[in-house]
Scaffold this active site. Structure first.
Site, PDB file in Angstrom:
ATOM      1  N   LYS A  37       0.965  -1.399  -0.116  1.00  0.00           N
ATOM      2  CA  LYS A  37       0.028   0.011  -0.106  1.00  0.00           C
ATOM      3  C   LYS A  37       0.786   1.287  -0.007  1.00  0.00           C
ATOM      4  O   LYS A  37       2.114   1.171   0.279  1.00  0.00           O
ATOM      5  CB  LYS A  37      -1.044   0.178   1.204  1.00  0.00           C
ATOM      6  N   TYR A 262      17.065  30.314   5.256  1.00  0.00           N
ATOM      7  CA  TYR A 262      15.852  30.999   5.892  1.00  0.00           C
ATOM      8  C   TYR A 262      15.983  31.197   7.516  1.00  0.00           C
ATOM      9  O   TYR A 262      16.249  30.091   8.021  1.00  0.00           O
ATOM     10  CB  TYR A 262      14.399  30.126   5.633  1.00  0.00           C
TER      11      TYR A 262
HETATM   12  C1  LIG Z   1      -4.141  -4.303   8.318  1.00  0.00           C
HETATM   13  C2  LIG Z   1      -2.562  -4.087   8.236  1.00  0.00           C
HETATM   14  N1  LIG Z   1      -2.099  -5.363   8.170  1.00  0.00           N
HETATM   15  C3  LIG Z   1      -0.590  -5.468   7.850  1.00  0.00           C
HETATM   16  C4  LIG Z   1      -0.141  -4.336   7.723  1.00  0.00           C
HETATM   17  C5  LIG Z   1       1.604  -4.410   7.491  1.00  0.00           C
HETATM   18  O1  LIG Z   1       2.266  -3.731   8.622  1.00  0.00           O
HETATM   19  P1  LIG Z   1       3.841  -3.575   8.668  1.00  0.00           P
HETATM   20  O2  LIG Z   1       4.039  -2.708   7.859  1.00  0.00           O
HETATM   21  O3  LIG Z   1       4.010  -3.018  10.116  1.00  0.00           O
HETATM   22  O4  LIG Z   1       4.359  -5.047   8.603  1.00  0.00           O
HETATM   23  C6  LIG Z   1      -0.579  -2.956   7.787  1.00  0.00           C
HETATM   24  C7  LIG Z   1       0.187  -1.904   7.748  1.00  0.00           C
HETATM   25  O5  LIG Z   1      -0.160  -0.772   8.500  1.00  0.00           O
HETATM   26  C8  LIG Z   1      -2.062  -2.956   8.117  1.00  0.00           C
HETATM   27  O6  LIG Z   1      -2.682  -2.049   8.032  1.00  0.00           O
END
Ligand SMILES: Cc1ncc(COP(=O)(O)O)c(C=O)c1O
Length: 369
Positions: A37, A262
């Protein structure tokens, strides 16, 4: 290679090796789902997804329906789980992408069949064991949702899931409680739904607790070689995939007392050379790093001095004259030195996830196999 103002190199071999490493630690034949994601945590979803599959991941997960569709548009045909909450439009898009979706309310499940428009839809039901975010809190409700899925010929109960809130906090008491609740739930449900894939663990849980592996683990941060405990990924045999570089675009001699940037928040304490790197918060190199980061130049740590601006930062190069043009490493190794993403995160008071997700679209990603 010629200097570039800001460049993120992504080592896809490292992504594949991190997946191999994670997979080799899984117990009871569990499979690996690579979480890609937010554009693969800023690394690039498509290339990282392919590298993860090459490294042995059997599944991919994203947060949104559009992310699933983008992977399909890039020709990826692996199983994809969309983990986020879905509007009716999102649900339709996820199902068009032939992605699995998550449900925790009966009403949603009843409408899924409608949204599926004759397609077969794979549904994972989610128990909120203590994350307090998505899912139903009451196991009885999740059971009713699972039954509603089973009752509909178009729907398939593909998974039973939960998500941990504190797996990255070693020694806390919440994680074992969540694991216990979920284990009790699956022991009740699995006999009636043997095909449902049981999954709970993120990267931290995967590395820390084999009892959390069940049938599938959902790892994100570790896939990219970053440490879920925000310390040193090497401790877990993980290799950081991303490096961030720039170069000295201008080098100038500063007399004692001359200021940079700045607000003139820094003044030379003695005569020195100051390098300007053409990278700034417009690239995701955040303003909180003003007077608060090191950069590697000539294989040595040099302090970032002055305020980070949108397109530039200034670095104290020391007393030796500089001609400019030297490569600079902001995250990654140079010579015998290295700067971890976790170091940058600690200086910002945040986590490594936010550092790589925050690298903006202005920074080209260069993929190396
Ligand atoms: C529902 C869910 N599962 C798994 C993960 C993966 O987590 P990580 O990146 O800590 O392995 C996430 C990430 O935030 C998540 O939202």
């Amino acid at each position: 290679m010629a200097n570039q103002r800001a460049l993120a190199r992504v080592d896809l071999g490292a992504v594949a090796r991190n997946c191999e490493r994670l997979k080799s630690a899984l117990t009871g034949g569990a499979d690996l789902c690579a979480v890609v994601k937010a554009d693969g945590y800023g690394h690039g979803a498509g290339p990282c997804a392919l590298a993860a599959l090459r490294g042995g991941a059997g599944w991919l997960a994203v947060a949104t329906a559009r992310e699933a569709m983008q992977l399909r548009d890039e020709g990826i045909d692996a199983r994809i789980l969309v983990m986020g909450a879905l509007t009716p439009e999102d649900a339709q898009l996820a199902l068009q992408a032939e992605a699995d979706v998550v449900a925790w309310r009966e009403g949603f499940v009843r409408r899924l069949a409608e949204w599926a428009e004759g397609r077969h839809a794979r549904v994972h039901v989610k128990l909120d064991t203590g994350m307090g975010r998505l899912g139903a809190r009451d196991p009885e409700e999740v059971l009713r949702v699972a039954d509603a899925v089973e009752d509909d010929d178009l729907l398939e109960l593909a998974g039973l899931m939960t998500h941990f809130a504190t797996a990255d906090e070693i020694g806390d008491e919440h994680f074992p409680r969540q694991l216990e609740r979920f284990t009790a739930f699956t022991e009740r449900v699995k006999p009636d739904h043997p095909e449902a894939v049981v999954h709970a663990a993120n990267s931290a849980a995967t590395l820390r607790e084999p009892a959390s592996h069940f049938d599938l683990v959902r790892c994100g941060i570790a896939v990219y070689g970053l440490d879920p405990f925000n310390s040193d990924p090497a401790e877990h045999g993980l290799e950081p995939a991303l490096s961030l570089s720039s170069y000295v675009g201008r080098a100038e001699h500063f007399e004692e007392g001359a200021g940079a940037g700045y607000g003139q928040t820094w003044h030379a304490g003695s005569p020195t050379w100051v390098g300007t790197l053409p990278i700034g918060y417009g690239d995701g190199w955040r303003r909180g790093l003003s007077n608060n980061a090191d950069v590697l130049i000539g294989g040595r740590r040099r302090p970032l001095v002055g305020t980070v601006s949108m397109d530039n930062v200034t670095v104290d190069l020391g007393a030796d004259p500089s001609a400019g043009g030297e490569p600079a490493m902001l995250i990654g190794p140079q010579g015998d030195e290295r700067i971890l993403c976790e170091e940058v995160a600690q200086r910002l008071g945040t986590i490594n996830y936010e550092v790589t997700c925050g690298l903006s679209a202005r920074v080209p990603r260069l993929y190396e196999q």
